[in-house]
Every structure is written in structure tokens, then in C-alpha cells.
Design a protein around this motif. Sequence first.
Motif, mmCIF file in Angstrom:
data_model
loop_
_atom_site.group_PDB
_atom_site.id
_atom_site.type_symbol
_atom_site.label_atom_id
_atom_site.label_comp_id
_atom_site.label_asym_id
_atom_site.label_seq_id
_atom_site.Cartn_x
_atom_site.Cartn_y
_atom_site.Cartn_z
ATOM 1 N N GLU A 51 0.826 -1.208 0.000
ATOM 2 C CA GLU A 51 0.000 0.000 0.000
ATOM 3 C C GLU A 51 0.862 1.261 0.000
ATOM 4 O OE1 GLU A 51 -3.014 2.907 0.357
ATOM 5 O OE2 GLU A 51 -2.887 0.904 -0.560
ATOM 6 N N ASN A 52 1.930 1.248 0.792
ATOM 7 C CA ASN A 52 2.822 2.411 0.822
ATOM 8 C C ASN A 52 3.482 2.630 -0.535
ATOM 9 O OD1 ASN A 52 2.264 2.958 3.506
ATOM 10 N ND2 ASN A 52 4.017 1.817 4.284
ATOM 11 N N ALA A 53 3.860 1.538 -1.203
ATOM 12 C CA ALA A 53 4.451 1.649 -2.535
ATOM 13 C C ALA A 53 3.440 2.214 -3.529
ATOM 14 C CB ALA A 53 4.950 0.283 -3.005
ATOM 15 N N ASN A 54 2.185 1.769 -3.420
ATOM 16 C CA ASN A 54 1.139 2.272 -4.313
ATOM 17 C C ASN A 54 0.847 3.749 -4.065
ATOM 18 O OD1 ASN A 54 0.825 -0.171 -5.613
ATOM 19 N ND2 ASN A 54 -0.906 -0.827 -4.357
ATOM 20 N N ARG A 55 0.949 4.176 -2.813
ATOM 21 C CA ARG A 55 0.761 5.599 -2.510
ATOM 22 C C ARG A 55 1.827 6.440 -3.205
ATOM 23 N NH1 ARG A 55 -0.079 6.085 4.003
ATOM 24 N NH2 ARG A 55 -1.860 4.673 4.221
ATOM 25 N N VAL A 56 3.060 5.937 -3.205
ATOM 26 C CA VAL A 56 4.154 6.656 -3.855
ATOM 27 C C VAL A 56 3.899 6.769 -5.354
ATOM 28 C CG1 VAL A 56 6.616 6.580 -4.414
ATOM 29 C CG2 VAL A 56 5.846 6.021 -2.099
ATOM 30 N N ILE A 57 3.449 5.665 -5.968
ATOM 31 C CA ILE A 57 3.144 5.684 -7.408
ATOM 32 C C ILE A 57 1.996 6.639 -7.699
ATOM 33 C CG2 ILE A 57 2.333 4.299 -9.352
ATOM 34 C CD1 ILE A 57 3.709 1.886 -8.029
ATOM 35 N N SER A 58 0.964 6.588 -6.844
ATOM 36 C CA SER A 58 -0.187 7.480 -7.018
ATOM 37 C C SER A 58 0.227 8.943 -6.885
ATOM 38 C CB SER A 58 -1.270 7.141 -5.997
ATOM 39 O OG SER A 58 -2.406 7.962 -6.175
ATOM 40 N N ALA A 59 1.091 9.232 -5.907
ATOM 41 C CA ALA A 59 1.573 10.601 -5.737
ATOM 42 C C ALA A 59 2.357 11.048 -6.964
ATOM 43 C CB ALA A 59 2.446 10.699 -4.486
ATOM 44 N N SER A 60 3.132 10.138 -7.550
ATOM 45 C CA SER A 60 3.878 10.452 -8.770
ATOM 46 C C SER A 60 2.922 10.759 -9.920
ATOM 47 C CB SER A 60 4.792 9.286 -9.142
ATOM 48 O OG SER A 60 5.476 9.533 -10.354
ATOM 49 N N ASN A 61 1.835 9.975 -10.022
ATOM 50 C CA ASN A 61 0.815 10.250 -11.045
ATOM 51 C C ASN A 61 0.228 11.647 -10.864
ATOM 52 O OD1 ASN A 61 1.122 7.702 -12.136
ATOM 53 N ND2 ASN A 61 -0.713 6.851 -11.188
ATOM 54 N N GLN A 62 -0.077 11.983 -9.611
ATOM 55 C CA GLN A 62 -0.678 13.287 -9.344
ATOM 56 C C GLN A 62 0.297 14.426 -9.671
ATOM 57 O OE1 GLN A 62 -2.764 13.894 -5.688
ATOM 58 N NE2 GLN A 62 -3.834 11.938 -5.767
ATOM 59 N N ARG A 63 1.580 14.217 -9.378
ATOM 60 C CA ARG A 63 2.550 15.256 -9.729
ATOM 61 C C ARG A 63 2.637 15.448 -11.238
ATOM 62 N NH1 ARG A 63 5.236 13.675 -4.930
ATOM 63 N NH2 ARG A 63 6.150 11.841 -5.947
ATOM 64 N N THR A 64 2.551 14.349 -11.987
ATOM 65 C CA THR A 64 2.557 14.450 -13.447
ATOM 66 C C THR A 64 1.351 15.244 -13.936
ATOM 67 O OG1 THR A 64 3.731 12.339 -13.674
ATOM 68 C CG2 THR A 64 2.524 13.129 -15.602
ATOM 69 N N ILE A 65 0.188 14.978 -13.344
ATOM 70 C CA ILE A 65 -1.022 15.736 -13.701
ATOM 71 C C ILE A 65 -0.853 17.193 -13.300
ATOM 72 C CG2 ILE A 65 -3.500 15.974 -13.262
ATOM 73 C CD1 ILE A 65 -3.568 12.937 -12.748
ATOM 74 N N GLY A 66 -0.236 17.430 -12.134
ATOM 75 C CA GLY A 66 -0.005 18.795 -11.681
ATOM 76 C C GLY A 66 0.883 19.574 -12.637
ATOM 77 N N GLN A 67 1.923 18.935 -13.155
ATOM 78 C CA GLN A 67 2.804 19.593 -14.124
ATOM 79 C C GLN A 67 2.034 19.918 -15.400
ATOM 80 O OE1 GLN A 67 5.877 16.647 -14.382
ATOM 81 N NE2 GLN A 67 6.881 17.302 -12.489
#
Length: 259
Positions: A51-67
Motif C-alpha cells: 500500500e505504501n508503494a502504491n501511494r508513492v506511485i499514485s503521488a507520482s501520477n498526481q505530480r505528473t497531472i499537476g505539471q
Amino acid sequence: MNKHATTSKVRPRHGRSLQRPGFSLIELLVVMAITGVLTALLVPTLSTIRENANRVISASNQRTIGQALTMYASDHKDRLPRSRVIELSNPMPGELMAAHFEHSNTGSQDQRRYQPDYVAGWEGIGLLYALRYVEGHEVFYCPSHEGEHQSDSYSQAWEEGRGTIYTNYHYSGHKNWETGLHRRFAAADRLVLLTDGLRRRSDLSHRTGLNVLMGDVSVRWHELPTLLARLPVEDPVGIEVRDHHDLISDLFNYNGVID
């Protein structure tokens, strides 16, 4: 040579048998009990690590959307992608997870890139894909999501630009649907751009909290153990609609729900 001589059999020393004894029933039960205890201890740990690993991936997805949102705003006079669902006479902020609604889609892909704000059918963060601010649709999906809105089930719809397409992330919209004021990057560290899905309980990918994308493209994890129970199970009706809209508004406008 004596023809009647026979080969003597090799016997183990001291008359002991070479056959080793097996495990007793008690020994097997002890081993099974220990294995069961270790499994019970390890499974939650492994689930937490995953779950912690998936949170990191999800946060990376959100940063990509943010950019991508930052680039979009830079190209469109500091305005965010338009969401028609909050421009209705009765705004529908619960539908801000949608990237596309059924609509006759016209124009070539080359023509789409130069549309100022609107591409037929595409909605909110879906415009980032339609206008090529992001290349793949996979970034709109969280690896922890176990609900009905999976990336694979929408692959063809994204490619063809048809039907209703939901993502796993909840866009805050281009404006505050209660005040009508447009969201801008002036106070980026207090501007919520995106959270994990809030449309239904099944849309909340992380059961104990959610990732929040800010205007400065940082992603913050917020532990909210009661959030799941506050989301509707099915389509809200009556007073549930108002409560659901208020919850989403409070999250997006920092009204005490998140710190």
C-alpha cells in the motif's frame, strides 16, 4: 577360489538401522502452528508495504497531472481546464472525476492541440489528454484502486474519445462552484488541484486517507480515517446530495477537513 563362497551383506555398525525415523504428529502440528503464526504476522506487513508503494506511485501520477495543469494554465492565461459539470444550474461536483462524456467528437488530432479551451466531449482533466499535455491515460489511475474504474476497462474509450470515462482522481474544477470565482495559481501552496476519488466509497483508493495535489505541484498525504464513512455508497439522494457536495467543497477549499 571357492565356488560356494557368498558375498557377505554390509550391515550398519553396532546393528543400527540406516532408515531414519519420520516426523511425529506432534512435531508436524508444531511446525504448522509456527507457520500459521508467522504468516499472520507477515501478511499485514506485506500489505502495508504494498500500500505504501502504491501511494508513492499514485503521488507520482498526481505530480505528473499537476505539471500538465501548470503547463495548461501557462498557455491559457492562468486558467485551469474547464469543467462543465460545475457550470450547470445545479452543479455536480461529484462528477469531477470524469474525463469525458458522450458527445459527437469532431476535428482531427492535429486540430485538437490548438483548441483554446474546449474539445467536444472531453471534460476537466480529460482535456490534458485530449490536448496532449499528458501522453498516456494510465497516469489518471491509482494502482491501489479496487473499484469499477480500472485503467484497462477504459483503454479503448480513451483511444477513441467516446463514452463516459471516469478516472481515479477528483479534480477541483476550474472555479469554485459556490462563489463562481476562478481558481488561480496565485496562492499555489493553498490551492488544491486534485485529490483521490470522492465520487463514491468505492472510488476512494486508500481507505484511511488520501493524497492531495497542491498548486505548487507538491503532493501531501492526509490521514482521514473517517472519510470513507462520509462518502455515499451509491448515488446520493435528498439531503445526501448536499452533504456530499459540502464535503467535496470543504476538501477543495481547506475548510477544516484537511490541515
